[in-house]
Design an enzyme around this catalytic site. Structure first.
Site, PDB file in Angstrom:
ATOM      1  N   LYS A 286     -56.688  10.187 139.715  1.00  0.00           N
ATOM      2  CA  LYS A 286     -55.397  10.224 140.413  1.00  0.00           C
ATOM      3  C   LYS A 286     -54.500   9.117 139.870  1.00  0.00           C
ATOM      4  O   LYS A 286     -54.907   7.952 139.835  1.00  0.00           O
ATOM      5  CB  LYS A 286     -55.602   9.995 141.904  1.00  0.00           C
ATOM      6  CG  LYS A 286     -56.128  11.185 142.651  1.00  0.00           C
ATOM      7  CD  LYS A 286     -55.914  10.882 144.110  1.00  0.00           C
ATOM      8  CE  LYS A 286     -56.702  11.763 145.011  1.00  0.00           C
ATOM      9  NZ  LYS A 286     -56.539  11.346 146.414  1.00  0.00           N
TER      10      LYS A 286
ATOM     11  N   ASN B  99     -62.145   9.505 152.569  1.00  0.00           N
ATOM     12  CA  ASN B  99     -61.125   8.998 153.492  1.00  0.00           C
ATOM     13  C   ASN B  99     -61.718   8.404 154.762  1.00  0.00           C
ATOM     14  O   ASN B  99     -60.986   8.097 155.699  1.00  0.00           O
ATOM     15  CB  ASN B  99     -60.146  10.109 153.878  1.00  0.00           C
ATOM     16  CG  ASN B  99     -59.206  10.419 152.736  1.00  0.00           C
ATOM     17  OD1 ASN B  99     -58.873   9.535 151.950  1.00  0.00           O
ATOM     18  ND2 ASN B  99     -58.801  11.672 152.620  1.00  0.00           N
TER      19      ASN B  99
ATOM     20  N   HIS C 239     -59.853   5.838 156.826  1.00  0.00           N
ATOM     21  CA  HIS C 239     -58.482   5.763 156.318  1.00  0.00           C
ATOM     22  C   HIS C 239     -57.424   6.266 157.297  1.00  0.00           C
ATOM     23  O   HIS C 239     -56.266   5.865 157.190  1.00  0.00           O
ATOM     24  CB  HIS C 239     -58.359   6.491 154.978  1.00  0.00           C
ATOM     25  CG  HIS C 239     -58.909   5.686 153.817  1.00  0.00           C
ATOM     26  ND1 HIS C 239     -60.234   5.310 153.746  1.00  0.00           N
ATOM     27  CD2 HIS C 239     -58.325   5.173 152.711  1.00  0.00           C
ATOM     28  CE1 HIS C 239     -60.427   4.616 152.637  1.00  0.00           C
ATOM     29  NE2 HIS C 239     -59.284   4.515 151.983  1.00  0.00           N
TER      30      HIS C 239
ATOM     31  N   HIS D 226     -55.050  -3.043 152.939  1.00  0.00           N
ATOM     32  CA  HIS D 226     -55.682  -1.724 152.906  1.00  0.00           C
ATOM     33  C   HIS D 226     -57.182  -1.747 153.291  1.00  0.00           C
ATOM     34  O   HIS D 226     -57.616  -1.012 154.170  1.00  0.00           O
ATOM     35  CB  HIS D 226     -55.501  -1.086 151.529  1.00  0.00           C
ATOM     36  CG  HIS D 226     -56.116   0.266 151.423  1.00  0.00           C
ATOM     37  ND1 HIS D 226     -55.553   1.382 152.010  1.00  0.00           N
ATOM     38  CD2 HIS D 226     -57.267   0.695 150.850  1.00  0.00           C
ATOM     39  CE1 HIS D 226     -56.328   2.427 151.772  1.00  0.00           C
ATOM     40  NE2 HIS D 226     -57.369   2.044 151.074  1.00  0.00           N
TER      41      HIS D 226
ATOM     42  N   ARG E 194     -46.800  14.557 126.659  1.00  0.00           N
ATOM     43  CA  ARG E 194     -47.578  15.529 127.450  1.00  0.00           C
ATOM     44  C   ARG E 194     -49.046  15.118 127.649  1.00  0.00           C
ATOM     45  O   ARG E 194     -49.897  15.951 127.907  1.00  0.00           O
ATOM     46  CB  ARG E 194     -47.521  16.920 126.832  1.00  0.00           C
ATOM     47  CG  ARG E 194     -46.116  17.470 126.750  1.00  0.00           C
ATOM     48  CD  ARG E 194     -46.105  18.945 126.447  1.00  0.00           C
ATOM     49  NE  ARG E 194     -44.736  19.383 126.257  1.00  0.00           N
ATOM     50  CZ  ARG E 194     -44.092  19.337 125.089  1.00  0.00           C
ATOM     51  NH1 ARG E 194     -44.709  18.900 124.017  1.00  0.00           N
ATOM     52  NH2 ARG E 194     -42.853  19.745 125.008  1.00  0.00           N
TER      53      ARG E 194
ATOM     54  N   GLU F 260     -64.204  -1.114 150.784  1.00  0.00           N
ATOM     55  CA  GLU F 260     -64.404   0.227 150.218  1.00  0.00           C
ATOM     56  C   GLU F 260     -65.880   0.423 149.847  1.00  0.00           C
ATOM     57  O   GLU F 260     -66.419   1.525 149.975  1.00  0.00           O
ATOM     58  CB  GLU F 260     -63.509   0.451 148.991  1.00  0.00           C
ATOM     59  CG  GLU F 260     -62.009   0.392 149.269  1.00  0.00           C
ATOM     60  CD  GLU F 260     -61.425   1.656 149.921  1.00  0.00           C
ATOM     61  OE1 GLU F 260     -62.165   2.641 150.149  1.00  0.00           O
ATOM     62  OE2 GLU F 260     -60.203   1.650 150.213  1.00  0.00           O
TER      63      GLU F 260
ATOM     64  N   ARG G  86     -63.567  15.620 148.405  1.00  0.00           N
ATOM     65  CA  ARG G  86     -63.020  14.265 148.261  1.00  0.00           C
ATOM     66  C   ARG G  86     -62.563  13.679 149.591  1.00  0.00           C
ATOM     67  O   ARG G  86     -62.432  12.462 149.720  1.00  0.00           O
ATOM     68  CB  ARG G  86     -61.827  14.277 147.299  1.00  0.00           C
ATOM     69  CG  ARG G  86     -62.215  14.245 145.850  1.00  0.00           C
ATOM     70  CD  ARG G  86     -61.066  13.667 145.050  1.00  0.00           C
ATOM     71  NE  ARG G  86     -61.223  13.955 143.645  1.00  0.00           N
ATOM     72  CZ  ARG G  86     -60.627  13.274 142.671  1.00  0.00           C
ATOM     73  NH1 ARG G  86     -59.813  12.290 142.955  1.00  0.00           N
ATOM     74  NH2 ARG G  86     -60.822  13.584 141.420  1.00  0.00           N
TER      75      ARG G  86
ATOM     76  N   HIS H  39     -54.733   3.543 157.421  1.00  0.00           N
ATOM     77  CA  HIS H  39     -53.353   3.743 156.953  1.00  0.00           C
ATOM     78  C   HIS H  39     -52.359   3.479 158.085  1.00  0.00           C
ATOM     79  O   HIS H  39     -51.299   2.888 157.868  1.00  0.00           O
ATOM     80  CB  HIS H  39     -53.154   5.183 156.457  1.00  0.00           C
ATOM     81  CG  HIS H  39     -53.746   5.423 155.091  1.00  0.00           C
ATOM     82  ND1 HIS H  39     -54.264   6.643 154.710  1.00  0.00           N
ATOM     83  CD2 HIS H  39     -53.889   4.611 154.017  1.00  0.00           C
ATOM     84  CE1 HIS H  39     -54.697   6.564 153.456  1.00  0.00           C
ATOM     85  NE2 HIS H  39     -54.490   5.341 153.014  1.00  0.00           N
TER      86      HIS H  39
ATOM     87  N   LYS I 111     -68.680   7.669 143.586  1.00  0.00           N
ATOM     88  CA  LYS I 111     -67.308   8.198 143.462  1.00  0.00           C
ATOM     89  C   LYS I 111     -67.280   9.302 142.400  1.00  0.00           C
ATOM     90  O   LYS I 111     -66.651  10.354 142.606  1.00  0.00           O
ATOM     91  CB  LYS I 111     -66.323   7.079 143.116  1.00  0.00           C
ATOM     92  CG  LYS I 111     -64.919   7.610 142.835  1.00  0.00           C
ATOM     93  CD  LYS I 111     -63.848   7.170 143.783  1.00  0.00           C
ATOM     94  CE  LYS I 111     -62.591   8.030 143.653  1.00  0.00           C
ATOM     95  NZ  LYS I 111     -61.349   7.335 143.910  1.00  0.00           N
TER      96      LYS I 111
ATOM     97  N   GLU J 296     -59.142  17.746 144.136  1.00  0.00           N
ATOM     98  CA  GLU J 296     -58.999  17.574 145.585  1.00  0.00           C
ATOM     99  C   GLU J 296     -58.578  18.863 146.270  1.00  0.00           C
ATOM    100  O   GLU J 296     -57.706  18.876 147.136  1.00  0.00           O
ATOM    101  CB  GLU J 296     -57.984  16.466 145.892  1.00  0.00           C
ATOM    102  CG  GLU J 296     -58.238  15.800 147.226  1.00  0.00           C
ATOM    103  CD  GLU J 296     -57.394  14.562 147.443  1.00  0.00           C
ATOM    104  OE1 GLU J 296     -56.390  14.386 146.754  1.00  0.00           O
ATOM    105  OE2 GLU J 296     -57.767  13.784 148.340  1.00  0.00           O
TER     106      GLU J 296
END
Ligand SMILES: NC(=O)c1ccc[n+]([C@@H]2O[C@H](COP(=O)([O-])OP(=O)(O)OC[C@H]3O[C@@H](n4cnc5c(N)ncnc54)[C@H](O)[C@@H]3O)[C@@H](O)[C@H]2O)c1
Ligand SMILES: [Zn+2]
Length: 368
Positions: A149, A252, A255, A271, A127, A191, A248, A259, A233, A243
């Site tokens: 994440k 993007n 992106h 990417h 857990r 980035e 956040r 993407h 960040k 988020e």
């Protein structure tokens, strides 16, 4: 270069040995950036028991021995395919064999693939056990290791099974970046440009001044670059831990189209390269709306060229459009896109598909 506009402040504490420690509000992660950090893992993080290390078949042999005593080492195969339920299951088997209990800790030693997979293992083993991220790619140091994440992929799509599990520590040793391939390294540079264009123009100025040294991988320059991106960040994530607050979403920038290019090209577009092309399209939209000055648009083009990052859309709108439509950020049929603004932070705005088609077509035409 601290941003006076944000309400939360980041502590940047330079230590005697040159490393920088960052913390942000109540966000549970401390970030250390500098040279030669891996051998000082236990000292910096105050570890009292040997960690279980998850790496990949490249980063394990290259770096695991620097970390000192360990409870076990699991090397994933390299590449995106390793972000799978099968890998997760194999890591659980190794954690059980090594007798890792609730005190953990698990160290993720590698790029984003290792960080995401080992992070999910740490989030779910008993857990949840403490996680330390030791990112070894520029992309992981400036982006994926920070923010909590974690995820693995399913055949049905990327990152479909995951959890929020912020690392207690992120140790970004910039010496690791020396062995990255040029192509992998520039994915992280793209980035970094995103933080300059979207978050703080003063960082964009700094990048322009230091682009060539960054490309040569000067360690002091990489130290500053990673520390500044980590600071930004952390600030964004601390404002929007899970988020849910829309903050956040600013990360993007570039992106939506990025993407789409990746997916439409069968991942011929990498990417960071896709994000660079996406930033050009977003900037063109900003230019048309009077949010971005012509001069700043040209500066972006020049910086990406200096950094040798491909940034011209090379596919027809008809090929990209179906993948843009799959993007989850839509409001009443119109994509929500992050648009850069001169002198300001970027903003999430609604854009019509016609506007986007024209901006992509102009970008594909090579028109500046
Ligand atoms: N969790 C997040 O917030 C987040 C954010 C962005 C991206 N990601 C994820 O990150 C992943 C991409 O990460 P990545 O670009 O780091 O890719 P990666 O982890 O696949 O690493 C790229 C390659 O570089 C090798 N490598 C790693 N460090 C090296 C080093 N120091 N020297 C030589 N080779 C090295 C790896 O073995 C791998 O083959 C994707 O799965 C993406 O979904 C996650
Ligand atoms: Zn990205």
């Amino acid at each position: 270069m601290a941003d006076a506009r944000g309400q939360v402040t980041t502590t940047i504490a330079p230590e005697a040995d040159g490393r920088v420690i960052l913390r942000q509000g109540t966000f549970p992660t401390s970030v250390a950036v500098g040279e030669g950090l891996l051998p000082r893992l236990a000292l910096i993080t105050g570890l009292d028991s040997p960690p279980f290390i998850v790496a990949d078949e490249i980063t394990g042999p290259l770096f695991a021995d620097f970390l000192g005593r360990r409870r076990g080492l699991f090397n994933l195969p390299r590449g995106e395919g390793a972000k799978s339920l099968d890998s997760l299951s194999a890591i659980y088997t190794s954690l059980a064999a090594a007798g890792v209990d609730r005190s953990g800790p698990v160290v993720a030693l590698g790029g984003g693939v290792v960080g995401d997979t080992a992070g999910l293992a740490a989030a779910t083993w008993m857990r949840g056990v403490p996680l330390i991220q030791c990112p070894t790619t520029l992309l992981a140091q400036v982006d994926s290791a920070i923010g909590g994440k974690t995820a693995v992929n399913l055949p049905e799509g990327k990152n479909l099974v995951g959890a929020f599990h912020p690392a207690q520590w992120v140790l970004s040793d910039v010496e690791c970046l020396r062995s990255q391939s040029d192509e992998d390294f520039r994915q992280g540079l793209a980035e970094a440009v995103k933080y300059g264009l979207g978050e703080e123009w003063s960082f964009f100025d700094w990048l322009e001044e230091n682009a060539r040294s960054a490309l040569r991988r000067s360690l002091p320059v990489l130290g500053t670059l990673v520390a500044e991106c980590s600071r930004m960040k952390l600030a964004v994530c601390a404002e929007d831990e899970r988020e849910t607050g829309g903050v956040r979403a600013r990360l993007n920038l570039g992106h939506t189209v990025g993407h789409a290019l990746e997916a439409a090209s069968g991942y011929r577009w990498r990417h960071g390269d896709g994000v660079a092309a996406g930033m050009m399209v977003a900037s063109r939209l900003s230019l048309r709306r009077g949010l971005l000055r012509e001069e700043d648009f040209s500066r972006l083009d020049r910086l990406l060229t200096t950094l040798r990052i491909p940034h011209r859309v090379d596919m027809a709108w008809e090929e990209i459009a179906p993948f843009v439509a799959r993007d989850k950020k839509f409001r009443s049929g119109a994509p929500l896109m992050v648009l850069p603004r001169s002198d300001e932070r970027c903003a999430l705005l609604s854009v019509s598909l016609d506007e986007l088609r024209e901006a992509c077509a102009e970008s594909a035409g090579g028109k500046l």
